[in-house]
Design a protein around this motif. Structure first.
Motif, mmCIF file in Angstrom:
data_model
loop_
_atom_site.group_PDB
_atom_site.id
_atom_site.type_symbol
_atom_site.label_atom_id
_atom_site.label_comp_id
_atom_site.label_asym_id
_atom_site.label_seq_id
_atom_site.Cartn_x
_atom_site.Cartn_y
_atom_site.Cartn_z
ATOM 1 N N LEU A 136 1.688 -2.414 7.190
ATOM 2 C CA LEU A 136 0.354 -1.968 7.342
ATOM 3 C C LEU A 136 -0.642 -1.223 6.019
ATOM 4 C CD1 LEU A 136 1.463 -1.294 10.112
ATOM 5 C CD2 LEU A 136 0.222 1.009 10.178
ATOM 6 N N ALA A 137 0.259 -2.046 5.092
ATOM 7 C CA ALA A 137 -0.553 -1.658 3.535
ATOM 8 C C ALA A 137 -1.968 -2.361 4.180
ATOM 9 C CB ALA A 137 -0.048 -2.044 2.508
ATOM 10 N N HIS A 138 -3.045 -2.117 3.551
ATOM 11 C CA HIS A 138 -4.270 -3.008 3.600
ATOM 12 C C HIS A 138 -4.118 -4.292 2.791
ATOM 13 C CE1 HIS A 138 -6.569 0.938 2.536
ATOM 14 N NE2 HIS A 138 -5.844 0.883 4.067
ATOM 15 N N PRO A 139 -4.460 -5.219 3.660
ATOM 16 C CA PRO A 139 -4.399 -6.414 3.410
ATOM 17 C C PRO A 139 -4.010 -7.524 1.569
ATOM 18 C CG PRO A 139 -6.317 -7.337 4.975
ATOM 19 C CD PRO A 139 -5.797 -5.454 4.961
ATOM 20 N N GLY A 140 -3.216 -7.854 1.236
ATOM 21 C CA GLY A 140 -3.525 -8.376 -0.095
ATOM 22 C C GLY A 140 -2.787 -6.959 -0.885
ATOM 23 N N ASP A 141 -2.539 -5.356 -0.152
ATOM 24 C CA ASP A 141 -2.636 -4.628 -0.828
ATOM 25 C C ASP A 141 -3.349 -4.319 -1.996
ATOM 26 O OD1 ASP A 141 -1.771 -1.638 -1.049
ATOM 27 O OD2 ASP A 141 0.470 -2.443 -2.180
ATOM 28 N N THR A 142 -4.604 -4.745 -2.378
ATOM 29 C CA THR A 142 -5.935 -5.189 -2.917
ATOM 30 C C THR A 142 -5.962 -3.968 -3.995
ATOM 31 O OG1 THR A 142 -7.768 -4.435 -1.781
ATOM 32 C CG2 THR A 142 -6.785 -6.541 -2.734
ATOM 33 N N ASP A 143 -5.539 -2.458 -3.387
ATOM 34 C CA ASP A 143 -5.696 -0.726 -4.205
ATOM 35 C C ASP A 143 -4.632 -0.051 -4.275
ATOM 36 O OD1 ASP A 143 -5.104 -0.571 -1.086
ATOM 37 O OD2 ASP A 143 -7.033 0.060 -0.540
ATOM 38 N N ASN A 144 -3.527 -1.112 -3.837
ATOM 39 C CA ASN A 144 -1.735 -0.666 -4.514
ATOM 40 C C ASN A 144 -2.114 0.923 -3.913
ATOM 41 O OD1 ASN A 144 0.031 -1.358 -5.918
ATOM 42 N ND2 ASN A 144 0.150 0.535 -7.730
ATOM 43 N N PHE A 145 -2.139 0.747 -2.639
ATOM 44 C CA PHE A 145 -1.898 2.457 -1.912
ATOM 45 C C PHE A 145 -0.814 2.560 -1.548
ATOM 46 C CE2 PHE A 145 -5.778 3.800 0.682
ATOM 47 C CZ PHE A 145 -6.178 3.890 -1.170
ATOM 48 N N ASN A 146 -0.194 0.980 -1.316
ATOM 49 C CA ASN A 146 1.740 0.835 -0.984
ATOM 50 C C ASN A 146 1.896 0.848 -2.009
ATOM 51 O OD1 ASN A 146 3.531 0.623 1.359
ATOM 52 N ND2 ASN A 146 4.360 -1.677 1.204
ATOM 53 N N ASN A 147 1.856 0.956 -3.159
ATOM 54 C CA ASN A 147 2.805 0.538 -4.488
ATOM 55 C C ASN A 147 3.503 -0.476 -4.767
ATOM 56 O OD1 ASN A 147 3.695 1.613 -6.924
ATOM 57 N ND2 ASN A 147 5.369 2.493 -5.848
#
Length: 393
Positions: A136-147
């Motif tokens: 469910l992380a944002h596409p590409g985890d561009t903001d690194n919310f999912n570490n």
């Protein structure tokens, strides 16, 4: 007389050691499940994977009371794949975290491999960290919310809580002789918690992210052709941006709990700046320059049906603009999840995620769906379903 004096000194030393309280805790987590991917490079895929809701891990956590409210602390934490036994985070022994420091009533200072301030203060307000996991992380985890990425060589300060307010910052030295700013990473953040309300803000600035942030242990993450396992190597959402000189993230989030329900929202602006820096990473044959900007907005809802049973839903809208023709690349993603706790340490859960892409992605081609951590689709849509068990020890 000398023997008595020596015995007294030894007894005094022994007493001091006995009074100093210390503890070391071994802890861990195993997350294992069965997945279905509707389009894995053009084919349906059924497979097992480890560490999707939370990364499978084991670690040691220690604390020693030094007196006067001051304690020495340390954490060393390893990630691993349950199915193969191999180490996570690119094969690093303690790739998740490894740090040592001092804590006091004025805050905590630590040094080592650590999480940035966006992860600390904003990430926990997103659905991925609460109940949805890496899918469910944002596409590409561009903001690194999912570490997805950790920070090496980092010095970090974290305050205590002052009326619900916490704040902190981190600075990672680049370690390159003659160039202080190369590979450096710094971040700032703050969080506020008071009753049903939670707020968080964070800022992250990464120089030469392909070598300092995306690669395991500071190695180069992507070369020409890409390296599987790194977002720069495997995700078409950002794979053409490995030559960015700087990555910048500005993020904020909020959550409000009303009875059994929690409503949350996050926003992030992630930029890959000064593209085309050959010293950072590969430059596509077509060339690339300027700045690529991702705006990510998320709404989430969680409901605690019973103390042991919860359900969640989320929607994410991501848009890329500004580089390599990706002026209107958009990703719409929805997720559903349920989680049932068999005990305090063991739960079973199910997730369903659907993503639809449109426009032109980082590679300059028609955007394809690319749910985080799975093989990208060959079309503009993709669905993933997971049924799994998690055990903490």
């Amino acid at each position: 007389m000398k023997k008595r004096l020596a015995a007294g000194v030894l007894l005094g030393m022994t007493s001091s050691i006995a009074l100093a309280q210390s503890s070391v805790t071994l802890y861990g987590l195993i997350d294992e499940g069965f997945n279905f991917n509707s389009n894995s490079d053009g084919k349906r895929q059924y497979y097992l994977s480890s560490g999707e809701l939370q990364g499978s891990r084991f670690g040691l956590r220690g604390k020693e009371d030094l007196g006067g409210g001051i304690s020495a602390i340390f954490v060393v934490e390893n990630g691993y794949d349950v199915n193969t036994g191999k180490l996570g985070q690119g094969g690093l022994m303690f790739g998740r975290q490894a740090y040592v420091g001092l804590s006091s009533p004025y805050g905590t200072v630590t040094a080592g491999r650590q999480y940035d301030s966006v992860v600390d203060y904003v990430g926990p307000l997103g659905a991925a960290e609460q109940w949805g996991g890496s899918f469910l992380a944002h596409p590409g985890d561009t903001d690194n919310f999912n570490n997805t990425n950790r920070t090496n060589n980092a010095i970090k300060y974290t305050s205590d809580s002052f009326g619900g307010l916490r704040f902190g910052g981190m600075y990672a030295v680049g370690g390159v002789a003659g160039n202080v700013s190369r590979n450096q990473i710094w971040s700032l953040g703050a969080g506020y918690s008071n009753g049903p309300l939670q707020l968080g803000v964070g800022y992250l600035n990464v120089r030469n992210p392909n070598t300092s942030f995306y690669g395991a242990g500071g190695t180069v993450a992507a070369t020409v052709g890409g390296v599987p396992g790194s977002n720069f190597g495997s995700s078409p959402v950002i794979s053409a941006y490995a030559s960015a000189h700087t990555q910048q993230v500005i993020a904020a989030g909020a959550a409000y709990t009303l009875g059994a329900a929690t409503i949350g929202a996050t926003y992030s602006n992630a930029k890959y700046m000064s593209l085309g820096d050959k010293s950072s990473g590969p430059v596509p044959a077509s060339g690339i320059s300027g700045t690529a900007t991702f705006n990510n907005a998320e709404l989430s809802f969680k409901y605690q049906i019973t103390p042991a049973f919860l359900a969640g839903a989320s929607y994410v809208y991501s848009r890329n603009s500004g580089a390599n023709g990706a002026d209107h690349a958009t990703y719409n993603q929805g997720g559903l999840g349920i989680d049932y706790f068999l005990s305090k340490r063991t739960d079973v859960y199910a997730l369903a995620i659907y993503q639809k892409a449109s426009g032109t992605d980082s590679t300059g081609k028609s955007a394809v769906a690319s749910i985080n951590t799975v093989t990208p689709s060959t079309s503009n849509h993709q669905a993933v379903i997971r049924v799994a068990i998690r055990h903490k020890f």
